[in-house]
Write an enzyme that holds these catalytic residues in place. Structure first.
Site, PDB file in Angstrom:
ATOM      1  N   GLU A 174       0.860  -1.181   0.000  1.00  0.00           N
ATOM      2  CA  GLU A 174       0.000   0.000   0.000  1.00  0.00           C
ATOM      3  C   GLU A 174       0.893   1.226   0.000  1.00  0.00           C
ATOM      4  O   GLU A 174       1.813   1.335   0.819  1.00  0.00           O
ATOM      5  CB  GLU A 174      -0.865   0.056   1.265  1.00  0.00           C
ATOM      6  CG  GLU A 174      -2.070  -0.852   1.236  1.00  0.00           C
ATOM      7  CD  GLU A 174      -2.901  -0.730   2.522  1.00  0.00           C
ATOM      8  OE1 GLU A 174      -3.703  -1.654   2.759  1.00  0.00           O
ATOM      9  OE2 GLU A 174      -2.741   0.253   3.270  1.00  0.00           O
ATOM     10  N   ASP A 219      -6.129   9.795   9.891  1.00  0.00           N
ATOM     11  CA  ASP A 219      -4.814   9.280  10.262  1.00  0.00           C
ATOM     12  C   ASP A 219      -4.261   9.973  11.490  1.00  0.00           C
ATOM     13  O   ASP A 219      -4.579  11.120  11.765  1.00  0.00           O
ATOM     14  CB  ASP A 219      -3.841   9.463   9.095  1.00  0.00           C
ATOM     15  CG  ASP A 219      -4.094   8.443   8.004  1.00  0.00           C
ATOM     16  OD1 ASP A 219      -3.961   7.247   8.290  1.00  0.00           O
ATOM     17  OD2 ASP A 219      -4.448   8.841   6.888  1.00  0.00           O
TER      18      ASP A 219
END
Lengths: 281, 405
Positions: free
Chosen positions: A52, A63
């Site tokens: 990823e 995040d």
């Protein structure tokens, strides 16, 4: 929808081997383009099964501090969407098997242009997309066009995604399902193995897709624990922190930077591979 | 962008939370079930007469509504054009319009059984309003505030603490309102069970822009009624400042279908649109996706969000509410901008002529009143939303005027 992608092939092969996938996340261009390319090129040999690559964004609202900081390191070096695609092209020139998933937020893709992005990403060798701020309610924006162009669209399922909502989330999901194991942002709390195993079983009652589990996995032991209950283990913040911890005082990368990240990947891969799963599962 | 005018400007959003191309629900999956739960809870509350009755009681006896519609006689004489009225929302409890919305959201949070309230704040007015209402109802309150704003709005930080709120300085990104919003969203993702996110403006994922607009629309409804009793007719023009745009949307929305009423929204031009140091998303930005909605945003060519600049912390946001974005696209509202200097000049003019110290936010609207009113006839009725008082800004103003306190 087009045929099977590298992601589908990879998960099928691992299933036949009776083990889970190690899915590694690093941010494109972190800490600089050359080091980032060196890390990504080294990931398959270190044991990553799926890669990823984070597309940096100034405002990554889902995040934690580790990944936000990595985005800002990359953006500070002038990284952008064009360079992320260039990184994938350079990787693909040497590796035509390892699946690549781009993960990020919608705005940079929207500004690049959805159709142009999908065609450039596909041409560069991208296999799937994870776009954090596009829930099923916004599928017309990018998900449906991505599926039509032959890319996988991987969706996040979370502890708040109940049985009533899961079918909606799984419709138009392909490649694998990314189960966010804890409520919160990336890189904070660590997952509880038994809860994760139950959650994976719950998702599997609704889909035949592989289920990878992430958020908060830091050590080989944790990776092994998750690997016993899921089809894949996603590690992100721990790798991004390894980048940060191996820069010099001026924030510049050296030979130790990629070496440290890849050493951690080897440890995590050891954890994942230590668990044998039934191929018939 | 040219779009055919709709039959009504007051029917949005559609079932997807869209206003034209703007709005929507661009949030992580973790938040999606909460957003849907909130949407349902808000619909239920709207259908329940006891909710509105409770709201009306608190607005009258706690907030102090209705706020006056005041004829600014000396300013009118000075400008020698339109007859200028101020909608005095700075006289509300806590000194700004923000509490109208907070009261609505906190009553809703109570209905939903939520016990922990989080909020973001820029100038601190929304944070103070949230801390205030949380104190009134005994709810735990956490306010996220960029550490740049913590520094330039010290009095409000202390107010929030006195009211029992926890103020968390945010040191990520540009350390202002947009980063406070990111942190509040992160908190919400991690604390979904007991937490209600009280957003301070007409932005964020659906249903926030609609809900905040509805709670702020009391401003425009009162204005309509008050102007009718004072002048026997509708005003001819409305002027309000815009950061996210909640005070403006509250004033504008009840008038959107009164097509003879000219409407002006005023963004912060900072040091000038051409310097790049501004907060004018419509004049200097383009459509993109941030904080759960599509709207005009300040960004670079790669879609990275850029920092906003304004003397006013309350306008220092790189986006604007999605309904404003749509009202711009369909041409119903005229979006203008005022620079830091224009706002400072208007601030001083208002102090001297009207004995009212305005917040720096409405000073931007006032700067455009000063520009627009002289060209209008004497029977032109112009209403400006005095959405906040300026006590919080006197230190910043003193600094700009070179005065040491």
């Amino acid at each position: 929808m087009s045929g099977a992608t590298r992601i589908d092939h990879r998960f099928a092969a691992l299933r036949a081997d009776g083990r889970a996938a190690l899915v590694t996340f690093v941010t494109a261009g972190d800490p600089d383009y050359a080091t980032s390319l060196e890390i990504i090129k080294g990931l398959p040999a270190a044991g990553a099964d799926v890669i990823e690559i984070g597309m940096p964004f100034t405002d990554p609202m889902a995040d934690g501090p580790a990944i936000q900081a990595s985005s800002l390191r990359a953006l500070g070096k002038g990284h952008d969407t064009n360079k992320t695609l260039q990184l994938v092209r350079e990787f693909r020139a040497e590796d035509n098997d390892t699946p690549i998933v781009l993960m990020g937020y919608y705005n940079p893709i929207y500004i690049y242009g959805v159709e142009r992005f999908l065609s450039d990403a596909k041409a560069a060798g991208v296999d799937g997309l994870i776009v954090v701020d596009l829930p099923p309610e916004e599928d017309d924006e990018l998900c449906v066009p991505a599926l039509n162009s032959g890319l996988n669209f991987i969706r996040l399922a979370t502890p708040t995604t109940d049985d009533h909502r899961l079918p909606r989330v799984l419709t138009n999901t392909s490649g694998f399902v990314y189960y966010v194991s804890v409520l919160g942002i990336t890189g904070t709390k660590s997952p509880d193995i038994s809860t994760v195993t139950e959650a994976v079983a719950r998702i599997k009652r609704h889909t035949d897709l592989p289920v990878a589990v992430g958020f908060g996995v830091k050590t080989a032991d944790q990776a092994a624990g998750i690997a016993s209950g899921a089809d894949g283990v996603v590690v992100g913040s721990a790798l991004v922190n390894a980048v940060r911890d191996n820069l010099d005082d001026a924030g510049v990368a050296g030979p130790a930077t990629s070496a440290a990240v890849l050493a951690l990947v080897r440890q995590l891969a050891g954890g994942v591979k230590s668990v044998t799963r039934s191929a018939a599962e | 962008m040219n779009v055919n005018p709709p039959n009504s400007y007051r029917v949005g959003p559609d079932e997807h939370g869209r206003y034209g191309i703007h709005g929507g629900r661009f949030v992580a999956e973790t938040l999606m079930p909460l957003i849907l739960e909130l949407e349902q809870a808000y619909k239920d509350a709207q259908a329940d007469p006891s909710f509105q009755a409770e709201m009306d009681t608190f607005l009258e006896h706690y907030v102090g509504r209705p706020s006056p519609l005041y004829y600014a006689e000396r300013l009118t004489e000075h400008l020698s054009g339109a007859k200028v009225y101020f909608k005095r929302d700075e006289l509300n409890h806590t000194g700004a319009h923000k509490i109208n919305n907070v009261m609505g959201q906190i009553l809703l949070a109570r209905r939903m059984g939520k016990t922990r309230i989080i909020a973001e704040t820029g100038a601190g007015q929304h944070g103070v309003a949230t801390a205030t209402v949380c104190a009134r109802f005994g709810l735990k309150c956490i306010v996220y505030m960029g550490d740049v704003d913590v520094e330039r709005q010290k009095p409000n930080v202390f107010r929030m603490k006195l009211l029992g709120a926890e103020v968390i300085p945010v040191s990520s990104g540009s350390r202002t309102l947009k980063d406070a919003l990111n942190e509040a969203l992160r908190d919400w993702v991690a604390n979904v069970e007991d937490t209600f996110y009280c957003i301070g403006t007409v932005a964020g994922p659906h249903p926030y822009p609609e809900m905040v607009r509805d709670f702020q629309s009391i401003i425009g409804k009162e204005t309509k009624r008050q102007m009718h009793s004072r002048e026997g007719r509708l005003p001819d023009s409305l002027v309000a400042a815009i950061g996210g745009g909640s005070n403006a949307m509250g004033l504008f929305h009840p008038f959107l279908d009164d097509k003879e009423v000219e409407i002006y929204g005023v963004e912060a031009a900072g040091r000038g649109i051409d310097t790049g140091l501004h907060a004018a998303s419509i004049s200097g930005g383009r459509p993109g996706i941030l904080h759960g909605n599509r709207t005009y945003l300040l960004m670079n060519d790669d879609g990275q969000i850029t920092e906003a600049h304004s003397i006013s912390a309350g306008l220092d946001y790189p986006g604007i509410g999605p309904e404003h974005a749509w009202l711009n696209d369909v041409g119903r509202v005229n979006y203008l901008s005022a620079t830091d200097q224009e706002a400072l000049d208007a601030f001083q003019l208002c102090c001297e002529l009207e004995g009212i110290i305005p917040a720096l936010e409405p000073s931007h609207a006032l700067a455009k009143v000063v520009e627009l009113a002289p060209d209008r006839p004497k029977d032109h009725l112009m209403v400006m939303n005095m959405c906040g008082r300026g006590d919080k800004d006197i230190f910043a103003v003193a600094e700009h005027l070179g005065v040491e306190l």
